[in-house]
Design a protein around this motif. Structure first.
Motif, mmCIF file in Angstrom:
data_model
loop_
_atom_site.group_PDB
_atom_site.id
_atom_site.type_symbol
_atom_site.label_atom_id
_atom_site.label_comp_id
_atom_site.label_asym_id
_atom_site.label_seq_id
_atom_site.Cartn_x
_atom_site.Cartn_y
_atom_site.Cartn_z
ATOM 1 N N VAL A 47 0.832 -1.206 0.000
ATOM 2 C CA VAL A 47 0.000 0.000 0.000
ATOM 3 C C VAL A 47 0.866 1.254 0.000
ATOM 4 O O VAL A 47 0.605 2.206 -0.739
ATOM 5 N N ASP A 48 1.905 1.254 0.806
ATOM 6 C CA ASP A 48 2.815 2.400 0.859
ATOM 7 C C ASP A 48 3.533 2.588 -0.477
ATOM 8 O O ASP A 48 3.682 3.712 -0.958
ATOM 9 N N ALA A 49 3.946 1.493 -1.101
ATOM 10 C CA ALA A 49 4.685 1.568 -2.370
ATOM 11 C C ALA A 49 3.841 2.139 -3.500
ATOM 12 O O ALA A 49 4.377 2.755 -4.425
ATOM 13 N N ILE A 50 2.520 1.949 -3.453
ATOM 14 C CA ILE A 50 1.670 2.512 -4.507
ATOM 15 C C ILE A 50 1.133 3.887 -4.132
ATOM 16 O O ILE A 50 0.346 4.473 -4.856
ATOM 17 N N GLY A 51 1.578 4.395 -2.969
ATOM 18 C CA GLY A 51 1.212 5.744 -2.580
ATOM 19 C C GLY A 51 -0.177 5.884 -1.977
ATOM 20 O O GLY A 51 -0.801 6.925 -2.110
ATOM 21 N N CYS A 52 -0.623 4.822 -1.314
ATOM 22 C CA CYS A 52 -1.955 4.854 -0.706
ATOM 23 C C CYS A 52 -1.862 4.700 0.804
ATOM 24 O O CYS A 52 -0.791 4.538 1.362
ATOM 25 N N GLU A 53 -3.007 4.713 1.424
ATOM 26 C CA GLU A 53 -3.113 4.577 2.865
ATOM 27 C C GLU A 53 -4.141 3.496 3.155
ATOM 28 O O GLU A 53 -5.167 3.408 2.478
ATOM 29 N N LEU A 54 -3.875 2.673 4.146
ATOM 30 C CA LEU A 54 -4.795 1.612 4.534
ATOM 31 C C LEU A 54 -5.471 1.999 5.839
ATOM 32 O O LEU A 54 -4.799 2.355 6.806
ATOM 33 N N THR A 55 -6.783 1.939 5.858
ATOM 34 C CA THR A 55 -7.556 2.221 7.062
ATOM 35 C C THR A 55 -8.318 0.973 7.445
ATOM 36 O O THR A 55 -9.014 0.389 6.612
ATOM 37 N N ILE A 56 -8.188 0.574 8.690
ATOM 38 C CA ILE A 56 -8.909 -0.589 9.198
ATOM 39 C C ILE A 56 -10.010 -0.084 10.107
ATOM 40 O O ILE A 56 -9.759 0.677 11.047
ATOM 41 N N VAL A 57 -11.220 -0.524 9.821
ATOM 42 C CA VAL A 57 -12.380 -0.086 10.592
ATOM 43 C C VAL A 57 -13.081 -1.300 11.151
ATOM 44 O O VAL A 57 -13.351 -2.259 10.426
ATOM 45 N N LYS A 58 -13.363 -1.276 12.442
ATOM 46 C CA LYS A 58 -14.118 -2.356 13.054
ATOM 47 C C LYS A 58 -15.569 -2.194 12.651
ATOM 48 O O LYS A 58 -16.165 -1.132 12.814
ATOM 49 N N TRP A 59 -16.122 -3.269 12.107
ATOM 50 C CA TRP A 59 -17.486 -3.202 11.588
ATOM 51 C C TRP A 59 -18.361 -4.169 12.372
ATOM 52 O O TRP A 59 -18.006 -5.328 12.573
ATOM 53 N N PHE A 60 -19.495 -3.689 12.809
ATOM 54 C CA PHE A 60 -20.460 -4.533 13.501
ATOM 55 C C PHE A 60 -21.620 -4.767 12.574
ATOM 56 O O PHE A 60 -22.420 -3.875 12.317
ATOM 57 N N GLY A 61 -21.694 -5.957 12.014
ATOM 58 C CA GLY A 61 -22.752 -6.165 11.029
ATOM 59 C C GLY A 61 -23.448 -7.458 11.132
ATOM 60 O O GLY A 61 -23.364 -8.345 11.795
#
Length: 61
Positions: A47-61
């Protein structure tokens, strides 16, 4: 893969930046890493190498 290509980054460049094997890069991009999911560290490197950011979100579904 679309973001990598849009930014004109090759898999070889990602390999050089991250030290990840090209096979791992290919699996991440194709989403075929089901039997061997990438580690979080590998995914973050990609993700860093392609110039992006990773966001992890806890999901209650």
């Amino acid at each position: 893969m679309a973001i990598r290509k849009a930014n004109s980054i090759t898999q070889l460049e990602i390999k050089e930046k991250t030290g990840l094997p090209q096979q791992s890069i290919c699996r991440i991009e194709k989403g075929t890493a089901q039997k061997q999911s990438p580690t979080l560290r590998s995914l973050l490197k990609y993700v860093d190498a392609i110039g992006c950011e990773l966001t992890i979100v806890k999901w209650f579904g």
